[in-house]
Design a protein around this motif. Structure first.
Motif, PDB file in Angstrom:
ATOM      1  N   CYS A 179       0.833  -1.203   0.000  1.00  0.00           N
ATOM      2  CA  CYS A 179       0.000   0.000   0.000  1.00  0.00           C
ATOM      3  C   CYS A 179       0.868   1.253   0.000  1.00  0.00           C
ATOM      4  O   CYS A 179       0.594   2.207  -0.735  1.00  0.00           O
ATOM      5  CB  CYS A 179      -0.936  -0.015   1.206  1.00  0.00           C
ATOM      6  N   LYS A 180       1.922   1.264   0.805  1.00  0.00           N
ATOM      7  CA  LYS A 180       2.827   2.409   0.839  1.00  0.00           C
ATOM      8  C   LYS A 180       3.531   2.601  -0.504  1.00  0.00           C
ATOM      9  O   LYS A 180       3.731   3.725  -0.960  1.00  0.00           O
ATOM     10  CB  LYS A 180       3.867   2.243   1.942  1.00  0.00           C
TER      11      LYS A 180
ATOM     12  N   SER B   8       2.022   6.617  -4.414  1.00  0.00           N
ATOM     13  CA  SER B   8       2.354   7.668  -5.378  1.00  0.00           C
ATOM     14  C   SER B   8       2.104   7.270  -6.827  1.00  0.00           C
ATOM     15  O   SER B   8       2.379   8.052  -7.731  1.00  0.00           O
ATOM     16  CB  SER B   8       3.819   8.072  -5.204  1.00  0.00           C
ATOM     17  N   THR B   9       1.579   6.077  -7.071  1.00  0.00           N
ATOM     18  CA  THR B   9       1.390   5.620  -8.449  1.00  0.00           C
ATOM     19  C   THR B   9       0.056   6.050  -9.031  1.00  0.00           C
ATOM     20  O   THR B   9      -0.080   6.121 -10.246  1.00  0.00           O
ATOM     21  CB  THR B   9       1.508   4.092  -8.545  1.00  0.00           C
ATOM     22  N   GLY B  10      -0.929   6.290  -8.189  1.00  0.00           N
ATOM     23  CA  GLY B  10      -2.243   6.668  -8.687  1.00  0.00           C
ATOM     24  C   GLY B  10      -3.125   5.489  -9.062  1.00  0.00           C
ATOM     25  O   GLY B  10      -4.197   5.675  -9.629  1.00  0.00           O
ATOM     26  N   LYS B  11      -2.711   4.292  -8.762  1.00  0.00           N
ATOM     27  CA  LYS B  11      -3.515   3.094  -9.051  1.00  0.00           C
ATOM     28  C   LYS B  11      -4.491   2.884  -7.898  1.00  0.00           C
ATOM     29  O   LYS B  11      -4.286   2.069  -7.010  1.00  0.00           O
ATOM     30  CB  LYS B  11      -2.618   1.883  -9.224  1.00  0.00           C
ATOM     31  N   ILE B  12      -5.580   3.603  -7.944  1.00  0.00           N
ATOM     32  CA  ILE B  12      -6.529   3.631  -6.838  1.00  0.00           C
ATOM     33  C   ILE B  12      -7.130   2.258  -6.539  1.00  0.00           C
ATOM     34  O   ILE B  12      -7.213   1.870  -5.370  1.00  0.00           O
ATOM     35  CB  ILE B  12      -7.608   4.699  -7.081  1.00  0.00           C
ATOM     36  N   PRO B  13      -7.560   1.472  -7.543  1.00  0.00           N
ATOM     37  CA  PRO B  13      -8.116   0.141  -7.197  1.00  0.00           C
ATOM     38  C   PRO B  13      -7.102  -0.763  -6.491  1.00  0.00           C
ATOM     39  O   PRO B  13      -7.460  -1.501  -5.575  1.00  0.00           O
ATOM     40  CB  PRO B  13      -8.517  -0.450  -8.548  1.00  0.00           C
TER      41      PRO B  13
END
Length: 72
Positions: free
Chosen positions: A27-28, A32-37
């Motif tokens: 999760c951490k 910063s990747t923006g892959k919300i799902p």
């Protein structure tokens, strides 16, 4: 023989703790990747495995206390 079984029972929460830690790190890493799902999935699994670790530890403690109170 029962002592081996007891030691194995005491080790039940450990894999859940390790899995919760793995998903916490994932999760951490995904923050910063923006892959919300993927972030939501990692948080849900972290919560699930943390809950399973706590519940299994509580069940072990309760059954051990119940066993010791019956033998007194």
């Amino acid at each position: 023989m029962s002592s081996y079984l007891e030691y194995l029972i005491y080790c039940i929460p450990i894999p859940f703790i390790v899995l919760a830690y793995r998903y916490r790190l994932r999760c951490k890493r995904l923050q910063s990747t923006g892959k919300i799902p993927d972030i939501i999935d990692a948080r849900q699994r972290q919560t699930l495995f943390s809950l399973l670790a706590i519940l299994s530890a509580l069940i072990i403690i309760i059954t051990q206390l119940q066993f010791f109170s019956d033998s007194i």
